[in-house]
Motif scaffolding. Structure first.
Motif, short mmCIF file in Angstrom:
data_model
loop_
_atom_site.label_atom_id
_atom_site.label_comp_id
_atom_site.label_asym_id
_atom_site.label_seq_id
_atom_site.Cartn_x
_atom_site.Cartn_y
_atom_site.Cartn_z
N ALA A 1 35.54 41.42 10.19
CA ALA A 1 35.19 41.72 11.57
C ALA A 1 36.14 42.71 12.21
CB ALA A 1 35.16 40.43 12.38
N ALA A 2 37.44 42.55 11.98
CA ALA A 2 38.42 43.40 12.67
C ALA A 2 39.65 43.58 11.80
CB ALA A 2 38.79 42.80 14.02
N GLY A 3 39.54 44.45 10.81
CA GLY A 3 40.68 44.70 9.95
C GLY A 3 40.81 43.68 8.83
N PRO A 4 41.81 43.87 7.98
CA PRO A 4 41.99 42.97 6.83
C PRO A 4 42.22 41.53 7.27
CG PRO A 4 43.34 44.96 6.60
CD PRO A 4 42.80 44.96 7.99
N PRO A 5 41.54 40.58 6.66
CA PRO A 5 41.71 39.17 7.07
C PRO A 5 43.00 38.58 6.53
CG PRO A 5 40.22 39.31 5.20
CD PRO A 5 40.54 40.73 5.59
N PRO A 6 43.57 37.61 7.26
CA PRO A 6 44.69 36.84 6.70
C PRO A 6 44.22 36.02 5.51
CG PRO A 6 44.02 35.97 8.84
CD PRO A 6 43.18 37.17 8.59
N VAL A 7 45.21 35.49 4.77
CA VAL A 7 44.92 34.83 3.50
C VAL A 7 45.35 33.37 3.54
CG1 VAL A 7 45.33 34.84 1.00
CG2 VAL A 7 45.30 37.00 2.27
N ILE A 8 44.45 32.49 3.11
CA ILE A 8 44.80 31.10 2.81
C ILE A 8 45.01 31.00 1.30
CG2 ILE A 8 43.98 28.72 2.79
CD1 ILE A 8 42.22 29.51 5.24
N LEU A 9 46.21 30.61 0.90
CA LEU A 9 46.49 30.37 -0.52
C LEU A 9 46.30 28.89 -0.77
CD1 LEU A 9 47.57 31.65 -3.18
CD2 LEU A 9 49.83 30.83 -2.50
N PHE A 10 45.17 28.54 -1.40
CA PHE A 10 44.82 27.14 -1.61
C PHE A 10 45.28 26.67 -2.98
CE2 PHE A 10 42.08 23.93 -3.47
CZ PHE A 10 42.34 22.89 -2.59
N VAL A 11 45.96 25.51 -3.01
CA VAL A 11 46.51 24.96 -4.26
C VAL A 11 45.82 23.63 -4.56
CG1 VAL A 11 48.61 24.42 -5.52
CG2 VAL A 11 48.72 26.00 -3.57
N HIS A 12 45.15 23.56 -5.69
CA HIS A 12 44.36 22.37 -6.03
C HIS A 12 45.25 21.21 -6.47
CE1 HIS A 12 44.81 22.31 -10.47
NE2 HIS A 12 44.82 23.64 -10.41
N GLY A 13 44.69 20.01 -6.37
CA GLY A 13 45.37 18.81 -6.84
C GLY A 13 44.95 18.44 -8.24
N GLY A 14 45.37 17.22 -8.65
CA GLY A 14 45.05 16.74 -9.99
C GLY A 14 46.25 16.16 -10.70
N ALA A 15 47.23 15.64 -9.94
CA ALA A 15 48.42 14.99 -10.50
C ALA A 15 49.24 15.93 -11.38
CB ALA A 15 48.03 13.71 -11.27
N TRP A 16 49.14 17.23 -11.12
CA TRP A 16 49.87 18.28 -11.85
C TRP A 16 49.44 18.39 -13.31
CZ3 TRP A 16 52.92 14.43 -9.39
CH2 TRP A 16 53.40 14.79 -8.13
N LEU B 1 49.95 23.48 -15.90
CA LEU B 1 49.93 22.04 -15.72
C LEU B 1 51.06 21.38 -16.51
CD1 LEU B 1 46.07 21.64 -16.02
CD2 LEU B 1 47.42 21.83 -13.92
N SER B 2 51.29 20.11 -16.23
CA SER B 2 52.45 19.44 -16.83
C SER B 2 52.35 19.34 -18.34
CB SER B 2 52.64 18.05 -16.22
OG SER B 2 51.49 17.24 -16.40
N GLY B 3 51.14 19.38 -18.90
CA GLY B 3 50.99 19.39 -20.35
C GLY B 3 51.31 20.73 -20.97
N GLU B 4 51.48 21.76 -20.13
CA GLU B 4 51.78 23.10 -20.62
C GLU B 4 53.24 23.50 -20.41
OE1 GLU B 4 47.92 25.71 -19.73
OE2 GLU B 4 48.60 24.61 -17.95
N ALA B 5 53.80 23.10 -19.28
CA ALA B 5 55.18 23.48 -18.96
C ALA B 5 55.69 22.58 -17.85
CB ALA B 5 55.26 24.95 -18.54
N ALA B 6 56.97 22.29 -17.87
CA ALA B 6 57.58 21.43 -16.86
C ALA B 6 57.97 22.25 -15.63
CB ALA B 6 58.82 20.74 -17.44
#
Length: 285
Positions: free
Chosen positions: A57-72, A109-114
């Motif tokens: 609508a009026a220039g570049p929009p701000p960004v929401i950086l969404f981080v999903h759950g799942g017990a890591w 994820l925790s099964g890939e790296a700590a």
């Protein structure tokens, strides 16, 4: 190896890779799906989905950086939790229609790296967004982190450890905030790579409660009053610690709600979404 082969064998640079063709999952919404943002040696490429307004609508929009759950240890990057999976339009389309871009990154994820691997990954996603902001048509100077459950924990850490002003605010839904007592054979211990007693420095580094310092960005913390997975006291403690250093920290215990908003009234779940959207709007004006 012939020197001329070196450029061809080097891993691709996500800052230079072409962007995918946009999908159109809802009216007024473009979706760039599975965009690589980091290529780690010995690991899968890390990708994010980027939800964008069709015509800002009026220039570049701000960004929401969404981080999903799942017990890591599991989870989908475009999942805001079970109470939102069947909603149409979906939550990210709603956020786009409200004037925001939404970036939903994978992380190791925790099964890939700590730890600190997942925090490093989110930091890399933030850098990628800033590097390609003009091309993407987003305002990477106005970013708010938002996460649920394990993603709320990581979003809080990102907001508390990023460079000053890199994150304007943080929304935490029922996220763990103190890992310093993580016992063996728990998701927290898997994230740390050891029980907290065997890795106390890492457990403290992985605890948002221990990373609070003056200059932290504002927070909104929403937590189920009856949470049986992450006690509501963890959200209360983070809010209190932030206020103690002079940071704005809104806190609400949602009545009757267990983890993932299980048991909460439909209107209370909607109010959590609306309050979070209002917070993001206020922090990115």
């Amino acid at each position: 190896m012939h020197p001329a082969l070196a450029p061809f064998l080097a891993p691709p640079d996500p800052a230079a890779l072409p962007l995918p063709t946009a999908a159109h999952p809802a009216d007024g919404v473009r979706l760039l799906r599975a965009v690589p943002y980091a290529v780690r040696d010995g690991s899968r490429p890390l990708e994010l989905d980027l939800w964008l307004p069709e015509e800002p609508a009026a220039g570049p929009p701000p960004v929401i950086l969404f981080v999903h759950g799942g017990a890591w240890r599991t989870g989908l990057r475009d999942d805001l939790g079970p109470r939102f999976r069947d909603r149409r339009p979906g939550p990210f389309a709603r956020l786009v229609r409200a004037g925001f871009a939404v970036a939903c990154p994978d992380y190791r994820l925790s099964g890939e790296a700590a730890f600190p691997a997942p925090l490093d990954d989110l930091s890399a996603a933030l850098v990628w967004l800033r590097t390609r902001a003009a091309e993407l048509g987003v305002d990477a100077d106005r970013v708010v982190a938002w996460g649920e459950s394990a993603g709320g924990h990581l979003a809080a850490l990102l907001a508390l450890t990023a460079a000053p002003a890199a994150v304007r605010g943080c929304v935490v839904w029922y996220g763990p905030t103190d890992l310093t007592a993580a016992p063996p054979h728990t998701p927290e211990a898997a994230l740390l790579g050891a029980p907290a007693a065997d890795a106390p420095d890492r457990a403290r580094s992985a605890s948002p409660l221990a990373r609070v310092a003056p200059g932290a960005p504002p927070f909104l913390i929403l937590h189920g009053a009856e949470d049986t997975v992450v006690p509501v006291a963890q959200g209360e403690a983070l809010a209190a610690a932030l206020r103690a250093v002079g940071t704005e920290a809104g806190f609400r215990a949602v009545p009757g709600a267990d983890h993932l908003w299980a048991g909460a009234a439909e209107q209370d779940v909607e109010d959590c979404f609306t309050a979070s959207l209002d917070f993001v709007r206020d922090r990115t004006r």
